[in-house]
Design an enzyme around this catalytic site. Sequence first.
Site, PDB file in Angstrom:
ATOM      1  N   PRO A 104       0.832  -1.212   0.000  1.00  0.00           N
ATOM      2  CA  PRO A 104       0.000   0.000   0.000  1.00  0.00           C
ATOM      3  C   PRO A 104       0.867   1.263   0.000  1.00  0.00           C
ATOM      4  CG  PRO A 104      -0.497  -1.422   1.905  1.00  0.00           C
ATOM      5  CD  PRO A 104       0.634  -2.057   1.178  1.00  0.00           C
ATOM      6  N   VAL A 105       0.434   2.253  -0.784  1.00  0.00           N
ATOM      7  CA  VAL A 105       1.212   3.491  -0.935  1.00  0.00           C
ATOM      8  C   VAL A 105       1.088   4.354   0.330  1.00  0.00           C
ATOM      9  CG1 VAL A 105       1.370   5.632  -2.291  1.00  0.00           C
ATOM     10  CG2 VAL A 105       0.923   3.463  -3.433  1.00  0.00           C
ATOM     11  N   GLY A 108       3.824   3.420   5.282  1.00  0.00           N
ATOM     12  CA  GLY A 108       4.904   3.059   6.210  1.00  0.00           C
ATOM     13  C   GLY A 108       5.557   1.736   5.872  1.00  0.00           C
ATOM     14  N   GLY A 110       7.145   1.127   3.002  1.00  0.00           N
ATOM     15  CA  GLY A 110       8.279   1.307   2.084  1.00  0.00           C
ATOM     16  C   GLY A 110       7.936   1.150   0.615  1.00  0.00           C
ATOM     17  N   SER A 111       6.699   1.478   0.220  1.00  0.00           N
ATOM     18  CA  SER A 111       6.303   1.233  -1.173  1.00  0.00           C
ATOM     19  C   SER A 111       7.199   1.988  -2.164  1.00  0.00           C
ATOM     20  CB  SER A 111       4.841   1.594  -1.404  1.00  0.00           C
ATOM     21  OG  SER A 111       4.658   2.977  -1.217  1.00  0.00           O
ATOM     22  N   ALA A 113      10.342   3.131  -1.841  1.00  0.00           N
ATOM     23  CA  ALA A 113      11.706   2.588  -1.909  1.00  0.00           C
ATOM     24  C   ALA A 113      11.701   1.233  -2.619  1.00  0.00           C
ATOM     25  CB  ALA A 113      12.296   2.458  -0.508  1.00  0.00           C
ATOM     26  N   ALA A 114      10.646   0.443  -2.418  1.00  0.00           N
ATOM     27  CA  ALA A 114      10.602  -0.882  -3.058  1.00  0.00           C
ATOM     28  C   ALA A 114      10.453  -0.747  -4.576  1.00  0.00           C
ATOM     29  CB  ALA A 114       9.463  -1.711  -2.482  1.00  0.00           C
ATOM     30  N   ASP A 155      14.871   2.826   4.944  1.00  0.00           N
ATOM     31  CA  ASP A 155      13.922   2.104   4.081  1.00  0.00           C
ATOM     32  C   ASP A 155      14.640   1.459   2.900  1.00  0.00           C
ATOM     33  OD1 ASP A 155      12.165   3.246   5.827  1.00  0.00           O
ATOM     34  OD2 ASP A 155      10.797   4.024   4.300  1.00  0.00           O
TER      35      ASP A 155
HETATM   36  C1  MEV Z   1      10.217   5.778   7.719  1.00  0.00           C
HETATM   37  O1  MEV Z   1      10.030   4.426   7.374  1.00  0.00           O
HETATM   38  C2  MEV Z   1      11.150   5.906   8.879  1.00  0.00           C
HETATM   39  C3  MEV Z   1      11.410   7.331   9.371  1.00  0.00           C
HETATM   40  O2  MEV Z   1      12.289   7.222  10.487  1.00  0.00           O
HETATM   41  C4  MEV Z   1      11.980   8.222   8.301  1.00  0.00           C
HETATM   42  C5  MEV Z   1      13.398   7.847   7.931  1.00  0.00           C
HETATM   43  O3  MEV Z   1      14.088   7.156   8.679  1.00  0.00           O
HETATM   44  O4  MEV Z   1      13.836   8.284   6.861  1.00  0.00           O
HETATM   45  C6  MEV Z   1      10.116   7.971   9.883  1.00  0.00           C
END
Ligand code: MEV
Length: 316
Positions: A104-105, A108, A110-111, A113-114, A155
């Site tokens: 899911p976009v 959290g 990592g869509s 970066a993936a 990420d």
């Molecule tokens: C995001 O997955 C994690 C954060 O700590 C941002 C980052 O580390 O770049 C919120």
Amino acid sequence: MTTASAPGKIILFGEHAVVYGRPALAAPVTQVHADVDIAASDRPGIWIDAPGISLRCELNALPSDHPIASVIHNFFPPLSSPHFRESKMEGQRGVKITITSTIPVASGLGSGAAVTVALVRALAAHFNVPMSAEEVNAFAYEIEKIHHGTPSGIDNTVITYAKPVYFVRGQPIETFTVGEPFTIVIGDTGISAPTKEAVGDVRKLWEADREKWEGVFDQIGRIVKEAREKIESGKWKELGGLMNDNHALLQQMTVSSPELDRLVEAGRKAGALGAKLSGGGRGGNMIALVEPSDAEAVVRSLKEAGAKNAIVTQIG
Ligand code: MEV
């Protein structure tokens, strides 16, 4: 045809404080992934088909800061050079790049970066440009910087290496061992929340009172180190309390939300040993540590409390 895939990720401990040099623990989530196929095509040009975001067009029709275009254009310079195109695209009039993702976009997991990692790997394979994991990771970090302001790099690192990592910004990748595998339920609020905004708001808090927030980040750093010891020595049941403590500090940082708190509470009430938000916060996902036999009850309870989706995953 060349294909490449990259998993999603969860942050187990230490999000946000990791941006300020404290360690964090993250793990890949292979149940969700981004996949890229590249095939030679008779149609001239570089055609992109990303059905999940209703995108179907030639590369040049995309603004250059579009996440997909920025990968292809700005950080893969050989592809933009006519010489490269002539030599490598010999016999191919064009290419068709198909991008799909079950991550899911803005949740959290990592869509972004993936997709970047899978796309770079597929391009490198298709055009015969050798790239080490380290190069893929460095490349993906540059893309994260364009779209996320001041990312720590966690990420792209966990997604590139697809292994649990103990991450400290700017330091070489360090993986950790999992003494005994443990089970996590991931609950999705269904609310998309761009990491950039949450990271930017924490920065404002930090700028207004550095001493206070450095103290909070130190507390999180200590939680992360203790969590790593527990994971390595197989004492995973003791991670629950640490997750709860980490969540309370994230609440202080204003990156939780009523929806995340509701799911965290519901997970704990249904028998989870501990729960916290995971990733940038404000929306997106939370995680709950569970005994395997309680996983289904926790999934049900999260859904009753409003989770749009819940995944059970094993770490280690
Ligand atoms: C995001 O997955 C994690 C954060 O700590 C941002 C980052 O580390 O770049 C919120």
